[in-house]
Enzyme design. Sequence first.
Site, short mmCIF file in Angstrom:
data_model
loop_
_atom_site.label_atom_id
_atom_site.label_comp_id
_atom_site.label_asym_id
_atom_site.label_seq_id
_atom_site.Cartn_x
_atom_site.Cartn_y
_atom_site.Cartn_z
N ARG A 1 103.93 72.59 29.84
CA ARG A 1 103.81 73.66 28.64
C ARG A 1 102.78 74.84 28.97
NH1 ARG A 1 104.89 69.77 24.61
NH2 ARG A 1 105.52 68.05 25.46
N ASP B 1 110.20 69.72 22.05
CA ASP B 1 109.45 69.20 21.02
C ASP B 1 110.14 69.45 19.42
OD1 ASP B 1 107.79 67.92 22.42
OD2 ASP B 1 106.10 69.63 22.37
N GLY C 1 100.25 56.34 18.79
CA GLY C 1 101.17 56.53 19.96
C GLY C 1 102.70 56.46 19.78
N ASP D 1 101.16 74.78 22.69
CA ASP D 1 101.56 73.25 23.24
C ASP D 1 102.98 73.01 23.24
OD1 ASP D 1 100.36 73.06 20.65
OD2 ASP D 1 101.09 71.16 20.90
#
EC number: 2.7.7.-
Length: 530
Positions: free
Chosen positions: A205, A285, A141, A275
């Site tokens: 998304r 992203d 993460g 995504d």
Amino acid sequence: MPLLSIDQAPFQNSFADALRADPLRNLQPRQVPGYHYSPVTPTAVPDPRLLAWADEVGELLGLSRPPERGPAVDVLGGNLVTPSMKPFAARYGGHQFGSWAGQLGDGRALALGELPGTDGRSWEIQLKGAGPTPYSRRADGRAVLRSSVREFLCSEAMHHLGVPTTRALSLVATGDEVVRDMFYNGNARPEPGAVVARVAPSFVRFGNFQILAAHGEIEQLRELADFVIRGYYPELGAPAPEVYLRWFQEISRRTAVMVAHWMTVGFVHGVMNTDNMSILGLTIDYGPYGWLEPYDPDWTPNTTDFATHRYAFGQQPRVALWNLMMLAQALGPLVPDVQQLRPALDEYVAVFNLTRQQLTRRKLGLTAEQPDDAALLEALPAALAATQVDMTIFFRQLAQAVPALLAPGADEAGTLEPVLTAAAYSELGLDLQPLREWLTGYAARLRQEPAAPAEIRAGMLGANPKYVLRNYLAQQAIEAAEQGDLSVLHRLQQVLRRPFDEQPEHEELAARRPAWAASKPGCATLSCSS
């Protein structure tokens, strides 16, 4: 109104309040069927320290610039959750490199909530790299400094280029190290960790809808669609089957506009999985992205894509259409007949072609349409590809050459040859004749313009940036930051706020890619590792 410190700001939580929450509160990786998100808490880091701040984004959110350390930076680094926040990680799926990957979700990002902007909209703040979530799978993460610098810089650079994009508020060092294998080749090493606070009206998304449809969670699908329409497309009316059709058409239109902008500034996203496609038509992203330097439609910066070049520069319009088709399949249960969504895909093609044409005409200073314009515009990409000149430098130098080119008795060849020389990568040894021939036709067409040469030049300079975030510039900022020198990062950040201005004191930042950068990791090749 006075600016607030983010630790004092009153957060709103429309997504968390309106949609279905995973009832579990642990961070163990798992499937989360039936829910839209999982409540999470960021994982604390040893020493959060502010490295960079976007003043304009802060002012948009009514936030004051924080000191290097303190409660505000504790929020931005994930060490402090204030009472008004309801942090969450969203559940979504997606097609990765054309194959269905199942549940993905926010594996290293979490939303703190929303703040009202001075523009009248609400803006979601999301921390990227703030620790594990139920969607982290086998990962930690976290994010490393190199990828965080790239995301912070590029989000803002794209905004100032006029490209639809998410924004970035801050870059915070975490004080710990994160182990990453940059090219997945067995050479893992510890790297400094960082957290980016990124900002958008919503981070929903295509994949948020896909995962619900894939699991047959039709009520949840409808709830999410209605939430997005009411919150971000209210002009379409109350959710209903006919509104879902208009909504998909508008998503398709916005996506077309976004990709047309990418193509006319030379941006390569690098990982156009479903995504990574925003439901608002925003660039989202920033991973293994890059800018075309030698103009090569088959170029991709992403090492994971080297086998197929699925996400290469020239493939982006087609891939965006394919991704919209996948979204249409996911939205099919909301309309009487999924074929009713097909006209929106035709709309995508039409809007993309029209927008790209309009943007290219601006780049070339063509305002009054002429019968042969279509052929001239259609021939340009092939001429650029044959010669592989530097796209940014070529258009900028062409704009500068206009007054001399249009002067009475102009030496056309003598005026245009320096444009090619400035933009050519001589080490490639390519023949510039195809572009010379195109420029001859362009010069004849430009003489038909009714505007004065100075006016044409000014319009072209306003459409052709001098400064873009070339990968080698980003890599220089990363390497300096890793050694504790933030001056390169801060300078680049400020220059990219005014990409169309000359800024002569920063001339070297507009230079052609140096030969050493053609094969250096981080400059020519990147991966999804961050």
